[in-house]
Design a protein around this motif. Sequence first.
Motif, mmCIF file in Angstrom:
data_model
loop_
_atom_site.group_PDB
_atom_site.id
_atom_site.type_symbol
_atom_site.label_atom_id
_atom_site.label_comp_id
_atom_site.label_asym_id
_atom_site.label_seq_id
_atom_site.Cartn_x
_atom_site.Cartn_y
_atom_site.Cartn_z
ATOM 1 N N THR A 96 0.850 -1.194 0.000
ATOM 2 C CA THR A 96 0.000 0.000 0.000
ATOM 3 C C THR A 96 0.883 1.240 0.000
ATOM 4 O O THR A 96 2.045 1.196 0.396
ATOM 5 N N LEU A 97 0.281 2.358 -0.434
ATOM 6 C CA LEU A 97 1.007 3.624 -0.489
ATOM 7 C C LEU A 97 -0.005 4.770 -0.496
ATOM 8 O O LEU A 97 -0.978 4.722 -1.246
ATOM 9 N N PRO A 98 0.195 5.803 0.332
ATOM 10 C CA PRO A 98 -0.726 6.943 0.295
ATOM 11 C C PRO A 98 -0.518 7.789 -0.953
ATOM 12 O O PRO A 98 0.599 7.910 -1.461
ATOM 13 N N VAL A 99 -1.611 8.364 -1.443
ATOM 14 C CA VAL A 99 -1.550 9.263 -2.600
ATOM 15 C C VAL A 99 -2.448 10.462 -2.324
ATOM 16 O O VAL A 99 -3.362 10.398 -1.503
ATOM 17 N N ALA A 105 -2.743 10.092 -8.506
ATOM 18 C CA ALA A 105 -2.090 8.792 -8.598
ATOM 19 C C ALA A 105 -2.287 8.136 -9.956
ATOM 20 O O ALA A 105 -1.383 7.471 -10.473
ATOM 21 N N LEU A 106 -3.468 8.292 -10.545
ATOM 22 C CA LEU A 106 -3.704 7.734 -11.877
ATOM 23 C C LEU A 106 -2.704 8.296 -12.878
ATOM 24 O O LEU A 106 -2.167 7.568 -13.723
ATOM 25 N N LEU A 247 -6.670 1.702 -7.121
ATOM 26 C CA LEU A 247 -6.579 3.080 -6.639
ATOM 27 C C LEU A 247 -7.923 3.502 -6.074
ATOM 28 O O LEU A 247 -8.968 3.288 -6.703
ATOM 29 N N THR A 248 -7.899 4.084 -4.874
ATOM 30 C CA THR A 248 -9.144 4.527 -4.260
ATOM 31 C C THR A 248 -8.916 5.828 -3.516
ATOM 32 O O THR A 248 -7.783 6.293 -3.387
ATOM 33 N N SER A 249 -9.999 6.407 -3.024
ATOM 34 C CA SER A 249 -9.936 7.773 -2.527
ATOM 35 C C SER A 249 -11.016 8.008 -1.481
ATOM 36 O O SER A 249 -12.024 7.293 -1.433
ATOM 37 N N GLY A 258 -11.796 17.929 -1.075
ATOM 38 C CA GLY A 258 -10.781 18.948 -0.816
ATOM 39 C C GLY A 258 -9.618 18.463 0.013
ATOM 40 O O GLY A 258 -8.596 19.155 0.096
ATOM 41 N N LEU A 259 -9.733 17.286 0.613
ATOM 42 C CA LEU A 259 -8.629 16.766 1.428
ATOM 43 C C LEU A 259 -7.512 16.214 0.568
ATOM 44 O O LEU A 259 -6.354 16.210 0.976
ATOM 45 N N ARG A 260 -7.853 15.752 -0.644
ATOM 46 C CA ARG A 260 -6.907 15.130 -1.567
ATOM 47 C C ARG A 260 -6.187 13.970 -0.879
ATOM 48 O O ARG A 260 -4.984 14.033 -0.597
ATOM 49 N N SER A 261 -6.917 12.931 -0.626
ATOM 50 C CA SER A 261 -6.353 11.792 0.101
ATOM 51 C C SER A 261 -6.923 10.486 -0.440
ATOM 52 O O SER A 261 -8.134 10.344 -0.616
ATOM 53 N N GLY A 262 -6.031 9.537 -0.696
ATOM 54 C CA GLY A 262 -6.418 8.210 -1.122
ATOM 55 C C GLY A 262 -5.237 7.272 -0.952
ATOM 56 O O GLY A 262 -4.244 7.614 -0.298
ATOM 57 N N PHE A 263 -5.342 6.090 -1.543
ATOM 58 C CA PHE A 263 -4.193 5.184 -1.510
ATOM 59 C C PHE A 263 -4.237 4.238 -2.693
ATOM 60 O O PHE A 263 -5.279 4.050 -3.332
ATOM 61 N N VAL A 264 -3.079 3.670 -2.995
ATOM 62 C CA VAL A 264 -2.971 2.604 -3.990
ATOM 63 C C VAL A 264 -2.538 1.343 -3.269
ATOM 64 O O VAL A 264 -1.901 1.397 -2.209
ATOM 65 N N ALA A 265 -2.892 0.209 -3.858
ATOM 66 C CA ALA A 265 -2.521 -1.074 -3.269
ATOM 67 C C ALA A 265 -2.381 -2.098 -4.383
ATOM 68 O O ALA A 265 -2.944 -1.936 -5.469
#
Length: 406
Positions: A96-99, A105-106, A247-249, A258-265
């Motif tokens: 996993t990794l925060p984006v 991330a895309l 990829l999710t958010s 507006g938070l601009r937060s998600g992660f990839v796995a």
Amino acid sequence: MNPLLSLLQPYPFERLRQLFDGVTPNPAYKPISLGIGEPKHATPTFIQQALCDAINRTPSGLAAYPATAGEPSLRQAFANWLKKRYDLAVNPFTQTLPVNGSREALFSLTQTLIDPGDSAVTGDKPIVVCPNPFYQIYEGAALLAGGEPYYVASDPARNFAPDWDSVPESVWARTQQLFVCSPGNPTGAMMPLGEWQKLFDLSDRFGFVIACDECYSEIYFRDEPPLGGMQAASKLGRHDFKNLISLTSLSKRSNLPGLRSGFVAGDAAIISQFLLYRTYHGCAMSPVVQSASIAAWGDEAHVVANRALYRTKFAEVTPLLASVMNVALPDAGFYLWADVAGDELAFTRDLYANYNVIVLPGSFLAREAHGSNPGTGRIRMALVADTAECVEAAHRIRKFVQSRRR
């Protein structure tokens, strides 16, 4: 300047602005926009409080550079959510990794993956396959990485599933990346296990990476939630998630655009290289955003409540519109993908002029490929405002459609 920038097409909302140039909407109606897929439901208070608490505590973390890999507690929160949502066991520190939101991330994932090789000499660019219609970041990411987009039309007769069987072997042989969006934008279609099996088999054969955009996964209308890409891989015995990145958010799930937060796995080997790219790219997530994100990923009650709001809204709006146009409740997401039985550009412009309602022409979300644009004759309506406003918009659209028939 980078010459590849000249390949980028105007964003759909710029094209919409141009379409409305010179049009004065009817002042008798309050403006309502169903054009942009920006969540309008209230951000949960506890997440806002977590953000404020992180800012106010001493030390707040703002005086130090954050690690690109994110705090261990954040990555553990990703793993915990994947276990709860999909029953997946992942290593939070290698898989996993925060984006900073799935959009960022895309784009950056594609820059990491694509190897243009000697295409400048041979003219054979690596191919990035994507559904059609699609989220325009897919196309831009491919072009700026030196790749060539290949568009696969969604088939209305198959619940808008992309026709993967239509892709020639010669295209798959040059493919380095495949974008999948499930649930889809704009159609809301969910991809079943059999489709995943087909794509995994193709990936094994030709070696391309599957990037699965799952930002709409938590807004659905069936009892059974959408099948995730990694969940499908696990069901098929692919526990290493080879050549797969999901990829999710928090934007749609938690009303936090507006938070601009998600992660990839997914595939640990790809995650490792993606982390290397991001370290140079400067994509570290703010410590206070990390704190708020941990709170958001750890709570499901607000997600259930958010989903209930959409279900109520769609239950009221969809029948109103279905009585005058070809539109149906989607599998998931917060869009209606409607057939207007004619020129979608004229429909959009005239609706705006006469009833002050904004929708998005389907052709702006797709490309002319293989002889047709699959968005032609369709519009996308984003039901993101409150129920009363969306119902009002639906009544105006009904009147507009009925007036066109007279």
